[in-house]
Enzyme design. Structure first.
Site, PDB file in Angstrom:
ATOM      1  N   ASP A 301     -47.526   9.458 -42.709  1.00  0.00           N
ATOM      2  CA  ASP A 301     -47.088   8.098 -43.006  1.00  0.00           C
ATOM      3  C   ASP A 301     -45.676   8.086 -43.584  1.00  0.00           C
ATOM      4  OD1 ASP A 301     -48.076   9.413 -45.325  1.00  0.00           O
ATOM      5  OD2 ASP A 301     -48.162   7.499 -46.381  1.00  0.00           O
ATOM      6  N   GLU A 302     -45.000   6.979 -43.397  1.00  0.00           N
ATOM      7  CA  GLU A 302     -43.738   6.668 -44.066  1.00  0.00           C
ATOM      8  C   GLU A 302     -42.709   7.785 -43.952  1.00  0.00           C
ATOM      9  OE1 GLU A 302     -45.411   3.661 -47.519  1.00  0.00           O
ATOM     10  OE2 GLU A 302     -45.494   5.817 -47.905  1.00  0.00           O
ATOM     11  N   ALA A 303     -42.631   8.422 -42.791  1.00  0.00           N
ATOM     12  CA  ALA A 303     -41.628   9.467 -42.565  1.00  0.00           C
ATOM     13  C   ALA A 303     -40.324   8.805 -42.131  1.00  0.00           C
ATOM     14  CB  ALA A 303     -42.130  10.463 -41.526  1.00  0.00           C
TER      15      ALA A 303
END
Length: 512
Positions: A301-303
């Site tokens: 997530d949220e890379a």
């Protein structure tokens, strides 16, 4: 009767008959582990422990032939019978029996009922983020007890993030030697030794919970760089994060310095360095070896500072590595956009109840590749959201504060259009800990909303059971207040719920 039951059983039949009286002569017989659980529960609830005998008034047994985790509970004036299809079912029947115990003039009793019950979904989870703030083994086991009492059966541990690495890895020792000391706000860090982790896993198993470890990648990896700087890129700030830093709302991340803020998306592993994949193989092998459960969560997530093509290449390789160690891969729904993700991977959906920005399509992609979906809608069952604007801790980014009512009024089958019931592995309520730093904080944010998630995961769909309404739920959990208090749970007394006063004082000093 005081119908303080949650999650709602499949079938409840209340009889117009005398209740079963709990007295100092009450005895328990049957399966030893379940009997021990019931003794402890009754002691917490009533102050006394019944004796264990060969043939007791409360009989606990396992009989095959039913649905996994199912049970049948029958209460009459002369005795109580709890029969589980398996050990888990018997354990859950005991939890229901504990909820039925009520005070009455002169003592304690259990109303005459018949209950047949089994879960809707196989996966019923709660997540504890131990990376933003670290929690010792005693606190984690307390969370396990609380979750298991509501028939949740998976504990997802978010073990790594920008703020700290929390699990010892023998082949890469600096991860905990140098990567575990930091936490949000500069609070105390820490980590679990292999023995600590084994204790958590075994404690959970005794309560029929499976531990799901998460090693979050390729973002959320700043703490790795504290130990092995060659594995991570320099921090890359998005425009929004740069603005927050300029306004003094977030600290600026610096390579090699522990991060104490809460911003996300600035860190990334080095995607094209072979050493990164040596690291992954070794770390995931050790985590898999210490985890008897089937699942291994690899984040995803949220890379935000990882190029989209690099993200896809990394998640393809990381999922294959995790799978090679004999585990079912779990990843946040963003990884559904990766065409080469290992087949059969499970997607964890953390979008809103009304999906936006293609999150639902990414979740459905897991199903198209033979996997299933865990539902964790952030604006319903993210336990770190504030209850209202005045809640002293918590966040509000998921469409504002999440009231108890909003945490309850959603239906799993309605979240993602085109997602069939059989493709929903289950429901999980995450508790992120940017603002949560103690068991008291955990209790305040979990209870009562974790009961909403448990009911969505265990109970029949909202259209299939007359008790599956907000009006019923608020009354039922109101009656659970005294039980939760006796269990030492510091729940939030939400003004949305007509809480019952403690009934301990109504029991006679010598009564069970």
């Amino acid at each position: 009767m005081r119908a303080a039951l949650s999650p709602v059983p499949v079938r409840v039949r209340v009889h117009d008959a005398e209740p079963f009286p709990l007295t100092t002569q009450t005895t328990i017989s049957g399966e030893a582990a379940a009997a021990g659980t019931l003794r402890s529960l009754l002691q917490a609830r009533t102050g006394r422990q019944p004796a264990l005998v060969a043939s007791g008034a409360i009989r606990l047994h396992i009989e095959g032939g039913g649905t996994p985790e199912s049970y049948r509970l029958v209460v009459g004036s002369a005795g109580i019978s709890v029969i589980g299809h398996d050990a888990a079912g018997l354990f859950y029947g005991v939890q229901t029996l504990g909820q039925l115990v009520e005070s009455a003039p002169g003592g304690w009793r259990v109303p005459a009922v018949e209950i047949d019950d089994f879960p809707r979904f196989a996966y019923r989870g709660v997540m504890l983020d131990v990376a933003r703030h670290f929690f010792d083994v005693q606190t984690v086991t307390a969370v396990i007890d609380r979750a298991a009492s509501l028939k949740l059966n998976h504990l997802h541990l978010h073990l790594t993030d920008d703020q700290g690495w929390r699990l010892a890895v023998e082949s890469w020792p600096k991860l905990t030697e140098q990567g575990s000391a930091s936490a949000v706000r500069g609070d105390r860090g820490g980590y679990y030794s292999k023995e600590d982790y084994r204790r958590i896993v075994e404690y959970a198993a005794e309560r029929h919970m499976t531990v799901v470890p998460e090693i979050d990648m390729p973002g959320h990896t700043h703490a790795i760089g504290l130990a092995y700087p060659e594995l991570v890129q320099d921090p890359a700030l998005s425009p929004g994060m740069a603005a927050e830093i300029a306004q003094g709302r977030q600290p600026s991340p610096r390579k090699g310095v522990g991060y104490q803020g809460t911003a996300v998306g600035f860190s990334s592993l080095r995607i094209h360095d072979p050493r990164t994949y040596e690291f992954l193989h070794a770390v995931l092998a050790e985590v898999a070896e210490g985890t008897p459960g089937p699942f291994l969560h690899i984040g995803g997530d949220e890379a935000l500072s990882t190029d989209a093509g690099d993200f896809a290449a990394f998640m393809q390789r990381a999922s294959a590595i995790a799978s090679s160690h004999g585990k079912v891969v779990v990843a946040w729904h963003e990884a559904g956009a990766v065409p080469g993700l290992v087949a059969g991977a499970v997607g964890q959906y953390w979008g809103s109840v009304n999906p936006a920005d293609g999150a639902d399509r990414k979740a459905l992609a897991f199903v198209e590749r033979g996997g299933r979906v865990i539902l964790s809608p952030s604006d319903a069952i993210y336990l770190d959201m504030k209850y209202d604007a005045d809640t002293p801790i918590g966040l509000d980014w998921a469409n504002g504060p999440t009231s108890v009512r909003r945490s309850y009024e959603w239906e799993p089958s309605d979240v993602i259009r085109g997602l069939p019931e059989e493709a929903i592995l289950g429901v999980e309520a995450p508790l992120w800990t940017e603002t949560v730093s103690s068991l008291a904080d955990i209790d305040h944010m979990m209870f009562p909303r974790v009961a909403s998630a448990a009911e969505a995961a265990w109970s029949p769909a909202t259209i299939e059971n007359e008790w599956r309404t907000w009006g019923s739920f608020r009354q039922r959990i109101a009656g659970l207040g005294p039980l939760w208090k006796s269990m030492g749970i510091g729940f939030f007394r939400s003004p949305e719920v007509p809480w019952a006063d403690s009934d301990r004082a109504s029991a006679p000093p010598a009564g069970l």
